[in-house]
Scaffold this motif. Sequence first.
Motif, PDB file in Angstrom:
ATOM      1  N   THR A 131      22.408 -23.545 -11.243  1.00  0.00           N
ATOM      2  CA  THR A 131      21.077 -23.498 -11.838  1.00  0.00           C
ATOM      3  C   THR A 131      20.749 -24.809 -12.532  1.00  0.00           C
ATOM      4  O   THR A 131      21.567 -25.338 -13.285  1.00  0.00           O
ATOM      5  N   VAL A 132      19.541 -25.307 -12.262  1.00  0.00           N
ATOM      6  CA  VAL A 132      18.976 -26.430 -13.005  1.00  0.00           C
ATOM      7  C   VAL A 132      17.856 -25.841 -13.850  1.00  0.00           C
ATOM      8  O   VAL A 132      16.806 -25.452 -13.327  1.00  0.00           O
ATOM      9  N   ASP A 133      18.080 -25.739 -15.168  1.00  0.00           N
ATOM     10  CA  ASP A 133      17.125 -25.078 -16.039  1.00  0.00           C
ATOM     11  C   ASP A 133      15.865 -25.910 -16.240  1.00  0.00           C
ATOM     12  O   ASP A 133      15.837 -27.121 -15.990  1.00  0.00           O
ATOM     13  N   SER A 134      14.815 -25.253 -16.731  1.00  0.00           N
ATOM     14  CA  SER A 134      13.577 -25.940 -17.058  1.00  0.00           C
ATOM     15  C   SER A 134      13.855 -27.064 -18.046  1.00  0.00           C
ATOM     16  O   SER A 134      14.522 -26.858 -19.066  1.00  0.00           O
ATOM     17  N   GLY A 135      13.373 -28.249 -17.750  1.00  0.00           N
ATOM     18  CA  GLY A 135      13.609 -29.414 -18.598  1.00  0.00           C
ATOM     19  C   GLY A 135      14.791 -30.252 -18.181  1.00  0.00           C
ATOM     20  O   GLY A 135      14.943 -31.389 -18.630  1.00  0.00           O
TER      21      GLY A 135
END
Length: 298
Positions: free
Chosen positions: A51-55
């Motif tokens: 996962t690449v989180d928001s931001g």
Amino acid sequence: GTVTSSGTIDNGISIEAGSFLGSGTINGPVTLGGNASATVTGTVNATGTSTVDSGATLALNGWFNNTSARLNVNGTLTGTGVVTDPDGYNLGVDGRLSINNGAVLSPGNSIGILAVWGRFDLNQGAKLVVEVDLNNPARNDMVGVDDFGNILGIIVMTNIGAVPFAVGQSFLVVSNNFGYANEPLNPNIDFRFEPASPGLGMVWDGSDLATNGIVRIAAIISTPTNLTSVASSNQMTLSWPESYQGWVLQQQQYENLTNVTLAATNWTAVANSQFTNQVTVTITNNAAGFYRLAHPAY
């Protein structure tokens, strides 16, 4: 701070903040928190969902092998690397690259190609940023895919070159990795473009995006058409053919009929009407209200 690794990391990595530079091998999932960035020039063998989180930002210039689950991007993904599905998408969810609501996929480092050896999903609210430079031999960014799944997001066409957009130009933005025709895996096709128009008198043509990955620039239709109106309670919906997107809905509203005129200076545009083919207005107590559809050159 910045952490650098050129060796082998087992059990994956989770970075909540700071920067990571990886030129070695990562075995396991990758998780980037909202204040993190990672540049991968080596190889990731991701078991489990990454996962690449928001931001957060993942610059992938190496290999990202999704061996048992997908790569979910809620932040930003860039680079010229490869996202692979070693199963060849046989198990359905394995290996797909999902660009989710609010996320950005910007292929290349400036003009370049990011490849997806598996399924690529551009989900609702996600952006695919395509930089264009007609003086560059590559012309524009591209995503190479095996299977084009959801096409639900926003195609952002960004001209970074000196040659302006013009009618008749075309851009291959999604290319099959092995030369086959693009065949969406499901009927989830509902995308739009930003900016809404390439320029005055022009419209984006994405009718071939799903089948051959091409975006074209076409001229706005110049022959007039009719407006259709449907009233319900105090609302009226005005619509026109979708092929006339780019035309502007104009209005005049007065307290009495004596002020009505055909002079162009007396007509005002309905905000953002050039980006759609349907507008709903509120019916007021004004004595006179008139609407017309105008070519953007007028």
